[in-house]
Design an enzyme around this catalytic site. Structure first.
Site, short mmCIF file in Angstrom:
data_model
loop_
_atom_site.label_atom_id
_atom_site.label_comp_id
_atom_site.label_asym_id
_atom_site.label_seq_id
_atom_site.Cartn_x
_atom_site.Cartn_y
_atom_site.Cartn_z
N ASP A 405 -38.47 -2.44 -24.81
CA ASP A 405 -37.55 -3.24 -24.01
C ASP A 405 -36.10 -2.93 -24.36
O ASP A 405 -35.76 -2.69 -25.51
CB ASP A 405 -37.84 -4.72 -24.28
CG ASP A 405 -36.90 -5.65 -23.53
OD1 ASP A 405 -36.91 -5.61 -22.29
OD2 ASP A 405 -36.18 -6.41 -24.19
N GLU A 458 -37.60 1.30 -21.29
CA GLU A 458 -36.78 0.66 -20.27
C GLU A 458 -35.33 0.96 -20.66
O GLU A 458 -34.75 0.29 -21.51
CB GLU A 458 -37.01 -0.85 -20.23
CG GLU A 458 -36.23 -1.52 -19.11
CD GLU A 458 -35.80 -2.94 -19.44
OE1 GLU A 458 -35.41 -3.66 -18.50
OE2 GLU A 458 -35.82 -3.33 -20.62
#
EC number: 2.4.1.18
Length: 728
Positions: A405, A458
């Site tokens: 993330d 990401e």
């Protein structure tokens, strides 16, 4: 009389301010002989017992009414195994003395932990069931180098920090203690007097299980057995494999209708897993399941990186869920958050009274966007804690991939900061060199230790080489989310079709950089929250056009180079934004057949067709796997391209992004012959208008678009069609 224990030492021990309890407690050789000392608050009588015979060897004298006992063992010169018979409130209990056991952590482990190169720090740190000198119990180890005193407190000692102060291993800053009788299922924490003299209660950073929020204690829970990586699961992650990911938030996929409570891990295994398999997805991606205190963080602010959240059941229940997914042929991706952690006092923040896990300067250590703290990746023990965690989920739970993330927030020191709010690196640049090295090291170790498992980033900027090997200067991820493609295509689709001709490049631009990374095309949870509307609700027009636009878009997405990711609810065109506190709108699929059923059937057929035809996935990251046939017809908003496999087999993909059907639309092709329509998003089966080409169409020897042969098709309104060449 024995060597007298200084009264100040006794006072410090009882007050919990003595940092070296093993120098006083336990068995010691003194001038008077072999002496045993014990700190046993509330005890009235204490005897030293011979374990084999049960014979009382000596009664310890109470030197302080607050529970300090001492006594010399007659006729004994050498250390021996003993037990203590302790009378509390009139009841005698036979216990093993924690302070008769030697150091726990082996020198090599201590050295590797200090160097930050221990591949599996979780095998040493944390709480582990063990047997020492024939005594069963639990060994506890925690890194807190600046604490003045650390004790284990829990259900086994009335949460009393006086009873079990730990030994400090000064060479590593690790505190350790073996507690006889402490066992799996018992709650515990670390009570410490921190560097500033404050009394703190901390959860174990390496806890393998934790209490259900809002409680915050850790749970003694042994390491799960390792999960063997199968060749099938490894193959399903490869670059040439069909990868279609169903992204799920376990707490809101479906809930109990009577009380709106979550499904358990085992209920999800029985409901979610077969549903995802039936829908044709290849992978399940789980929003973070690490323990976290705040439901509204969706798991992205974890406090227990090594503990699956108790919201949905136990650690073993989560293992059951993963096993069920694997049995169904689904790989499992875990969203992993090594970028930041919350400020909750019971967790990592100022763990030992210093900024142990985080940077001390808020310009480096504080995320103002999320009110969270940033890991200090340059501290060896911190990066080791995180790298070990990545390996832990893959080895011990069978996780097949980690989606990392917010990578951009890690690799840039000025991420979401104004001038003066960040500190440049040693070369004056904005890159976080320590974070970059941490990510490269994590990917390298996973590649070496668990080959076949992969990582996905990401990453929202154009940082070069995110999914390129480290020897090419890359970060070493296997895949990168293509957020640029997602933004461009959604911006295009929300336009009224009459204006799309002026933004034609938003659909074509992605191919200009497609081969710079190994891309995943994500329609993730981030696109259906915070006022962005649902994907369906972004589509223009009336209800018919909204659904037609969505179907055409999905047909385009599944055909475009890159692996696929779809957040739950989008597969049946949920109309509302995602709400983490409620179930998906499954009622939209109740009653008679409707547009939502049509989208659900389309997504299933897209998955199955995409998986069946190698041309749609085998060469996602090879220029040979894609070729434009019509790229410049912006006036009619038509785009046509070819997907190709290694053997040269082709599938033609044609999209018409206007509500006007295009009849007799001619374009040049590479391979003449008979072409069969294998997917049409305008099919009546999906509640479209059922315009099309009657199943098959033959090419003509008519030149078009610089090619000798061509096809003449009907392009349905707001639709995408796929055609495959029939064998001669």
């Amino acid at each position: 009389m024995s060597d007298r224990i200084d009264r100040d030492v006794i006072n410090a021990l009882i007050a919990g301010h003595f940092a070296d309890p093993f120098s006083v407690l336990g068995m010691h050789k003194t001038t008077a002989g072999l002496e045993v000392r014990a700190l046993l608050p509330d005890a009235t009588d204490v005897w030293v017992i011979e374990p084999k015979t049960g014979r009382k060897l000596a009664k310890l004298e109470c030197l302080d009414s607050r529970g300090f006992f001492s006594g010399v063992i007659p006729r004994r010169k050498n250390f021996f195994r003993y037990q203590l018979a302790v009378v509390w409130h009139g009841q005698q209990n036979l216990i093993d003395d924690p302070y008769r056991f030697g150091p726990l952590i082996q020198e090599m482990d201590a050295w590797l932990l200090s160097e930050g190169t221990h591949l599996r720090p979780y095998e040493t740190l944390g709480a582990h069931a063990d047997t020492m000198d024939g005594v069963t119990g639990t060994r506890f180890s925690v890194w807190a180098p600046n604490a003045r005193r650390v004790s284990v407190v829990g259900q086994f000692n009335y949460w009393d920090g006086r009873r079990h102060p730990m030994r400090l291993r000064k060479e590593s800053g690790i505190w350790e203690l073996f507690i006889p009788g402490a066992h799996n299922g018992q709650l515990y924490k670390y009570e410490m007097i921190d560097a500033n003299g404050n009394l703190r209660l901390k959860s174990d950073p390496y806890a393998f299980e934790a209490q259900m929020r809002p409680e915050t204690a850790s749970l003694i829970c042994g390491l799960p057995e390792k999960v063997v990586q199968t060749e099938e699961r490894k193959k399903a992650n490869q670059f040439d494999a069909p990868i279609s990911i169903y992204e799920v938030h376990l707490g809101s996929w479906r809930r109990h209708t009577d009380n709106n409570f979550w499904l358990s891990y085992r209920e999800l295994a029985d409901q979610l897993v077969p549903y995802a398999k039936w829908m044709g997805f290849t992978h399940l991606e789980l929003l973070p399941i690490n323990e976290h205190p705040f439901d509204g963080s969706w798991g992205y602010q974890p406090t227990g990186l090594y503990a699956p959240t108790r919201r949905f059941g136990t650690r073993d229940d989560f293992r059951y869920f993963i096993d069920a997914a694997h049995a169904a042929g689904l790989n499992v991706i875990l969203d992993w958050v090594p970028g930041h952690f919350p400020t909750d006092d019971f967790a990592l923040a100022e763990f030992d009274g210093t900024n142990l896990y985080e940077h001390s300067d808020p310009r480096e250590g504080y995320h103002q966007d999320w009110n969270t703290l940033i890991y200090n990746y340059g501290r060896r023990e911190v990066s080791n804690f995180l790298v070990g965690n990545a390996l832990y989920w893959i080895e011990r739970f069978g996780i097949d991939a980690l989606r990392v993330d917010a990578v951009a927030s890690m690799i840039y020191r000025d991420y979401s900061r104004k001038e003066g709010e960040w500190i440049p690196n040693e070369f004056g640049g904005r890159e976080n060199l320590e974070a970059i090295e941490f990510l490269r090291n994590t990917n390298r170790i996973l590649g070496e230790q668990v080959s076949g498992a992969v990582t996905m980033a990401e990453e929202s900027t154009d940082f070069p080489g995110v999914s390129r090997p480290q020897d090419m200067g890359g970060l070493g991820f296997w895949y990168k989310w293509n957020l640029g493609w997602m933004h461009d295509t959604l911006d295009y689709m929300k336009l009224d079709p009459i204006y799309r001709q002026y933004h034609h490049d938003k659909l074509t631009f992605g191919m200009l950089y497609n081969n710079t990374e190994n891309f995943v095309l994500p329609l993730s949870h981030d696109e259906v929250v915070h006022g962005k509307k649902s994907i369906l609700d972004r589509m223009p027009g009336d209800a018919w056009q909204k659904f037609a636009n969505l179907r055409a878009y999905y047909g385009w997405m599944w055909a475009f180079p890159g692996k696929k990711l779809l957040f739950m609810g989008n597969e049946f065109a949920q109309g509302r934004e995602w709400n983490h506190d409620a179930s998906l709108d499954w009622h939209l699929l109740e009653g008679g057949d409707n547009w939502h059923h049509g989208v659900q059937r389309l997504v299933r057929d897209l998955n199955l067709t995409y998986r069946h035809h190698k041309a749609m996935h085998e060469l996602d990251f090879d220029p040979y796997g894609f070729e434009w046939l019509v790229v410049d017809d912006k006036e009619r908003s038509v785009l046509i391209f070819v997907r190709r496999d290694k053997e040269g087999n082709e599938i033609i993909v044609a999209s018409n992004f206007t509500p006007v059907p295009r009849h007799d639309y001619r374009f040049g092709i590479n391979q003449p012959g008979k072409w069969r329509e294998i997917l049409n998003t305008d099919s009546m089966h999906y509640h479209g208008s059922n315009a099309g080409n009657g199943g098959t169409v033959h090419s003509d020897e008519i030149a078009s678009h610089g090619r000798q042969h061509s096809l003449s098709l009907t392009l349905p309104p707001l639709a995408t069609i796929w055609l495959v060449r029939e064998a001669e």
